[in-house]
Design an enzyme around this catalytic site. Structure first.
Site, PDB file in Angstrom:
ATOM      1  CB  SER A 173      -4.166  -2.321   3.690  1.00 29.07           C
ATOM      2  OG  SER A 173      -4.804  -2.875   4.787  1.00 29.07           O
ATOM      3  CG  ASP A 209      -5.155   3.551   8.752  1.00 31.98           C
ATOM      4  OD1 ASP A 209      -6.117   2.915   9.197  1.00 31.98           O
ATOM      5  OD2 ASP A 209      -4.413   3.134   7.841  1.00 31.98           O
ATOM      6  CG  HIS A 242      -7.003   1.531   5.932  1.00 34.99           C
ATOM      7  ND1 HIS A 242      -5.714   1.344   6.403  1.00 34.99           N
ATOM      8  CD2 HIS A 242      -7.312   0.394   5.240  1.00 34.99           C
ATOM      9  CE1 HIS A 242      -5.280   0.147   6.017  1.00 34.99           C
ATOM     10  NE2 HIS A 242      -6.225  -0.441   5.313  1.00 34.99           N
TER      11      HIS A 242
END
Ligand SMILES: *[C@@H]1O[C@H](CO)[C@@H](O)[C@H](O)[C@H]1NC(C)=O
Length: 281
Positions: A107, A231, A259
């Site tokens: 991320s 995601d 995610h």
């Protein structure tokens, strides 16, 4: 449902034995993985992946960035992106000059590993962007952050704090429990969403927008991107933009993953990381 779950667990276990056996029999591909978490998360977010990587004979280091996980710094004392990434910078400085590591950024940890790739290109064999921000000489993190922030800011119970007063930009951001379970962890076991709800910390809103990523340094390091198929934060449009502007050496995909790839699909991720270690060491 229960049967499917039990079956999935057996498959996971068999795969685990399989990879352990393979790596034990070949006795090579032992690498040092350095895992860098995303916003509000910490080293704890890798707890399922660490034993898998170690069982295959690899060294693993999990980083807590400043004001994250059990790092002692408080969010209000993190004034710049470099303050935020200091724990990884310290770690990279300590690596002997003849050693190379595999950096994995999840991320917003993508921005963190790209800074390390720019500063220590000779110490990184490959940078792995796990459904992560991946900028480059022709695409900066301001643009990427704007696109991903629009999916999280002021949605459900996510919250900003205003350490510099209500008339100035927010200083921290934190995910709410509803947003975590519905949008971030929707394919992960509910226990992991519960764990995250207890452990998330406010992310200091220091921007990586000013990061300069050069062709000569950052561009000289191998890069792979791992797509998380379901995601809802780093979505297909953003992934396609990053990949088009800044093509990596290789792209992998993890099926039925939210995610939190390392929590919803740890075995698929483990298999990809072993193959990345083989290809880029
Ligand atoms: C990032 O890129 C955008 C679009 O090219 C540009 O407008 C902006 O000034 C850049 N930001 C920084 C901090 O370089």
């Amino acid at each position: 449902m229960e049967n499917t779950k039990r079956c999935a667990h057996s498959v996971t276990f068999i795969l685990f034995l399989f990879f352990t056996a393979i790596s034990a029999s070949t006795g090579k591909n032992h690498q040092h993985f350095v895992l860098v978490h995303g916003s509000c998360l910490g080293a704890w977010s890798w707890y399922k992946l660490v034993p898998l990587l170690k069982s295959a004979g690899n060294m693993v280091t999990v980083i807590d960035l400043a004001a994250s996980g059990i790092n002692l710094v408080q969010a209000r004392d993190v004034r710049s992106f470099s303050d935020y990434t200091q724990p990884l910078t310290d770690f990279m400085e300590d690596i002997p000059s003849h050693k190379r590591v595999i950096l994995v950024g999840h991320s917003s940890g993508g921005a963190v590993i790209s800074q390390a790739m720019e500063h220590f290109p000779e110490k990184v064999s490959v940078g792995v962007f796990l459904t992560a921000g991946m900028a480059g000489p022709s695409l900066n993190y301001s643009v990427i952050a704007q696109k991903t922030m629009s999916r999280v800011a002021n949605v459900l119970d996510n919250k900003f704090t205003y350490g510099n007063g209500p008339n100035n930009p927010p200083t921290t951001f934190i995910f709410g429990p509803k947003f975590l379970s519905q949008v971030v962890f929707q394919y992960s076991p509910p226990e992991d969403a519960a764990l995250a709800t207890a452990l998330v910390r406010p992310r200091p809103l220091v921007s990586a927008g000013g990061l300069v990523l050069s062709k000569a340094k950052y561009g000289s390091v191998n890069r792979v991107f791992i797509i998380a198929e379901e995601d809802k934060i780093v979505t297909e449009d953003v992934v396609n933009l990053m990949i088009e502007k800044n093509p990596p050496n290789k792209i992998y995909k993890v099926r039925s993953s939210d995610h939190m790839v390392m929590l919803s699909q740890p075995t698929q991720l483990f298999a990809h990381l072993l193959s990345i270690a083989r290809d880029f060491s």
